[in-house]
Design a protein around this motif. Structure first.
Motif, PDB file in Angstrom:
ATOM      1  N   LEU A   1       0.855  -1.198   0.000  1.00  0.00           N
ATOM      2  CA  LEU A   1       0.000   0.000   0.000  1.00  0.00           C
ATOM      3  C   LEU A   1       0.882   1.237   0.000  1.00  0.00           C
ATOM      4  N   ARG A   2       0.521   2.200  -0.809  1.00  0.00           N
ATOM      5  CA  ARG A   2       1.346   3.410  -0.954  1.00  0.00           C
ATOM      6  C   ARG A   2       1.278   4.247   0.320  1.00  0.00           C
ATOM      7  N   THR A   3       2.461   4.769   0.761  1.00  0.00           N
ATOM      8  CA  THR A   3       2.446   5.715   1.894  1.00  0.00           C
ATOM      9  C   THR A   3       3.103   7.020   1.451  1.00  0.00           C
ATOM     10  N   SER A   4       4.461   7.007   1.312  1.00  0.00           N
ATOM     11  CA  SER A   4       5.114   8.254   0.866  1.00  0.00           C
ATOM     12  C   SER A   4       6.459   7.925   0.230  1.00  0.00           C
ATOM     13  N   GLU A   5       6.916   8.854  -0.607  1.00  0.00           N
ATOM     14  CA  GLU A   5       8.265   8.723  -1.186  1.00  0.00           C
ATOM     15  C   GLU A   5       9.276   9.026  -0.085  1.00  0.00           C
ATOM     16  N   PHE A   6      10.477   8.534  -0.241  1.00  0.00           N
ATOM     17  CA  PHE A   6      11.532   8.904   0.708  1.00  0.00           C
ATOM     18  C   PHE A   6      12.168  10.210   0.231  1.00  0.00           C
ATOM     19  N   ASP A   7      12.063  11.247   1.075  1.00  0.00           N
ATOM     20  CA  ASP A   7      12.624  12.551   0.740  1.00  0.00           C
ATOM     21  C   ASP A   7      13.200  13.121   2.039  1.00  0.00           C
ATOM     22  N   ARG A   8      14.507  13.459   2.026  1.00  0.00           N
ATOM     23  CA  ARG A   8      15.145  13.891   3.276  1.00  0.00           C
ATOM     24  C   ARG A   8      14.450  15.113   3.887  1.00  0.00           C
ATOM     25  N   LYS A   9      13.708  15.834   3.053  1.00  0.00           N
ATOM     26  CA  LYS A   9      13.105  17.065   3.566  1.00  0.00           C
ATOM     27  C   LYS A   9      11.601  16.935   3.809  1.00  0.00           C
ATOM     28  N   ALA A  10      11.155  15.692   4.012  1.00  0.00           N
ATOM     29  CA  ALA A  10       9.721  15.494   4.254  1.00  0.00           C
ATOM     30  C   ALA A  10       9.530  14.279   5.150  1.00  0.00           C
ATOM     31  N   PRO A  11       8.409  14.222   5.853  1.00  0.00           N
ATOM     32  CA  PRO A  11       8.171  13.054   6.712  1.00  0.00           C
ATOM     33  C   PRO A  11       8.160  11.774   5.886  1.00  0.00           C
ATOM     34  N   LEU A  12       8.727  10.726   6.417  1.00  0.00           N
ATOM     35  CA  LEU A  12       8.629   9.404   5.799  1.00  0.00           C
ATOM     36  C   LEU A  12       7.478   8.717   6.521  1.00  0.00           C
ATOM     37  N   LEU A  13       6.407   8.464   5.787  1.00  0.00           N
ATOM     38  CA  LEU A  13       5.192   7.947   6.429  1.00  0.00           C
ATOM     39  C   LEU A  13       5.148   6.423   6.348  1.00  0.00           C
ATOM     40  N   PHE A  14       4.793   5.816   7.469  1.00  0.00           N
ATOM     41  CA  PHE A  14       4.755   4.344   7.558  1.00  0.00           C
ATOM     42  C   PHE A  14       3.310   3.876   7.737  1.00  0.00           C
ATOM     43  N   ILE A  15       3.061   2.661   7.291  1.00  0.00           N
ATOM     44  CA  ILE A  15       1.753   2.048   7.508  1.00  0.00           C
ATOM     45  C   ILE A  15       1.954   0.758   8.273  1.00  0.00           C
ATOM     46  N   LYS A  16       0.963   0.400   9.089  1.00  0.00           N
ATOM     47  CA  LYS A  16       0.998  -0.904   9.778  1.00  0.00           C
ATOM     48  C   LYS A  16      -0.013  -1.793   9.061  1.00  0.00           C
ATOM     49  N   HIS A  17       0.506  -2.741   8.312  1.00  0.00           N
ATOM     50  CA  HIS A  17      -0.289  -3.508   7.363  1.00  0.00           C
ATOM     51  C   HIS A  17      -0.389  -4.958   7.835  1.00  0.00           C
TER      52      HIS A  17
END
Ligand code: FHN
Length: 594
Positions: free
Chosen positions: A540-556
């Motif tokens: 499931l899509r959460t977020s791209e990895f970008d050093r200047k943005a939150p890295l969002l995780f999902i519990k799947h």
């Protein structure tokens, strides 16, 4: 890919290979000969960081606009020209500053050392300097040197005092690092900056403020390794007992600093430190109330100490010279806990039992301290891999003996008699005979029905193929760095993350994958194999990895595992077929199904 991987690995300071031990994977600092004065630091375990400068008066606001993230970077974020920024000094008058109160807070908090910003990247000197008039005595209505008073008050309470100094970044100076909005970086003469400002000011600091426990350097640049060593040698002559932090650069320094707000997942040898903000900003900003609670501080301190390091926790006083209310409150409460439990933190070494669902361990000769931060449902604390002969077990605060039982190398401690008092960390002491065993880095991760949540950290994976374990660094706003260890680069079925877990109790467990997943990695099939039994899932899509943005995780949730027979289980996560990177796996979570 290989060359890109090497660049990434180098920039994060470690190389990963299946052959390397866990500890090596995390610590590539030059852990050569130790400084003769290092022992006080290794025993200290808890320090106070203070970021205080002109930025504290701005408090995250410039020209009526709020800036978010690290408040001490506002001049950079808002691209404030030197000609405007320097005017702040004319109204910087911290009349509420009280050196004795700050020193007393440090004492009450139980810290053993204090490090304060003498000059941060803004280039303003918070001390009386003859090198420049852009300092607190010459440029402000305050006209006093707070560092003199603070160093004396702090030392008088038996706490080591040290300075933070930004030796390369200086946004005020034409030849200082990183002011690209007033000055052309390509035309700068860094050596001139070192010779005319950084070195002379450091000499003032190492001469005029008494014995310094630490000189804490930051964001090194503009010097080769040889120049850095020469820089160290020159300063060392003024204070040979002072410890220089690893951010002096080039792999040098007397102890290692991890990244901001980063703690290694396994014990690290040698002297090292984790530095954390109290909220999410080093410098004071009005709109950041995300202060870590007393419980979070106590648990963080136990976690860091269990890996063998120190926690230096930051406070950001405001432009009036006051430390924020919640920093004072939570630090004092932490100190109260340390009053009763300090024996399990100060002068300890890393615990030889790896992190458990109930918490962490720290060590002293003949003693293992169990930091129970997550009390097991039926009060039975299982300490796996305990081969030594147990003499007695008791609660640290009331010394009340507790019943225990050895089953093979399992030590089972009954906590029933221990008052809970809602403590965020109840410390039990196991006294044992024989020599302290080595940390067992191959021990399986323990999963038990006694805990609502059992985490299997990505750091404990054995990777195959192109998969690798790496600490991912990113921020939410600006400079408020976060670190999450993940297994990455799983693109085909050969790229897997395998975990050895020991499931203690019979029953059903929901297995949940916690991961971040980019657009390209989403909607791909993956497999969670448990002892060869496959459970298929689709990412499931959460977020791209970008050093200047939150890295969002999902519990799947991807499986329910029925455990008929407790024992060792092997869990493997891998792509079902070749494609884009499947996910950045943070953990596998096992939740007993009630
Ligand atoms: O840029 C600085 C930052 O402002 C802060 O001082 C931290 C503290 O560790 N050091 C640098 C970022 O890592």
């Amino acid at each position: 890919m290989k060359s890109i991987f090497l660049v990434i690995a180098f920039s994060t300071g470690f190389l990963v290979s299946k052959a390397q031990g866990m500890e090596e994977m995390w610590d590539k600092s030059a852990s050569g000969k130790e400084h003769p004065n290092i022992q006080w630091f290794k025993d200290a375990k808890f320090g106070m960081f203070i970021h205080w400068g002109l930025y504290s008066k701005l408090a995250g606001v410039w020209s009526g606009k709020n800036y978010y993230g690290s408040g001490e970077w506002i001049m950079n974020q808002a691209r404030i020209p030197v000609k405007d920024y320097q005017k702040i000094a004319a109204s910087f008058n911290p009349v509420k500053f009280n050196a004795g109160e700050w020193a007393q807070l440090a004492k009450d908090a139980g810290v053993k050392y204090m490090v304060i910003t003498a000059k941060h990247h803004e280039g303003f000197s918070m001390f009386d300097s003859k090198v420049t008039d852009f300092d607190i005595v010459d440029a402000t209505p305050y006209k006093k040197d707070p560092m003199k008073a603070l160093s004396e008050a702090t030392r008088s309470l038996g706490i080591q005092f040290g300075f933070y100094y930004s030796q390369f970044q200086d946004w005020y100076e034409p030849n200082g690092g990183k002011n690209t909005w007033d000055f052309d970086e390509s035309k700068k003469d860094y050596q001139l900056y070192y010779q005319k400002k950084a070195i002379p000011q450091l000499k003032e600091l190492l001469t005029n403020y008494g014995p310094l426990g630490i000189v804490w350097f930051d964001t090194p640049g503009g010097m080769s390794k040889e120049q850095t060593q020469q820089f160290i040698n020159e300063l060392r002559q003024l204070q040979p007992n002072s410890l220089f932090s690893s951010r002096v650069g080039q792999g040098l320094g007397d102890y290692k600093d991890f990244g901001d707000s980063e703690v290694p997942p396994v014990p690290i040898k040698g002297a090292w430190e984790s530095v954390y903000t109290h909220n999410d900003s080093w410098g004071y900003i009005t709109h950041d109330m995300n202060f870590k609670s007393t419980a979070e501080i106590i648990r963080l301190l136990a976690n860091v100490a269990s890996k063998g390091g120190n926690l230096m926790l930051n406070v950001g006083p405001d432009g009036e010279g006051e430390i924020p209310y919640y920093s004072v409150k939570y630090l004092r409460e932490t100190g109260a806990w340390l009053q009763k439990n300090g024996e399990s933190i100060y002068a300890t070494t890393a615990g030889f039992v790896p992190e458990q669902p109930w918490g962490f361990t720290t060590s002293k000769p003949g003693k293992l301290f169990l930091h129970v931060v997550n009390r097991p449902a039926y009060d039975l604390v299982l300490v796996p891999g305990f081969k030594n002969n147990v003499l007695k077990v008791y609660a640290l605060t009331d010394k009340k003996n507790l019943s225990f039982e050895k089953k093979g190398t399992d030590l089972l401690v009954q906590m029933k008699g221990v008052k809970n008092e809602q403590s965020p960390n109840t410390v039990l002491v196991v006294e044992y005979s024989g020599t302290e065993p080595a940390y067992n880095e191959t021990a399986p991760v323990t999963i038990a029905a006694a805990f609502e949540t059992n985490y299997i950290n990505a750091a404990f994976a054995k990777t195959s193929g192109a998969a690798k374990i790496q600490p991912l660094t990113y921020s939410h706003y600006y400079g408020d760095w976060k670190h999450t260890t993940c297994v990455t680069d799983m693109q085909n079925p050969a790229d897997g993350a395998t975990f050895s877990v020991r499931i203690i109790d019979q029953g059903d467990y929901k297995l949940i994958l916690e991961y971040a997943c980019s657009e390209s990695g989403s909607r791909q099939e993956g497999i969670l194999e448990v002892n060869g039994q496959p459970f298929l899932f689709r990412t499931l899509r959460t977020s791209e990895f970008d050093r200047k943005a939150p890295l969002l995780f999902i519990k799947h949730p991807v499986a329910i595992l029925h455990v008929e027979k407790p024992g060792i289980y092997t869990l493997t996560v891998k792509p079902a077929k070749t494609g884009a990177e499947l996910m950045k796996l943070k953990s596998i979570i096992a939740e007993p199904v009630q």
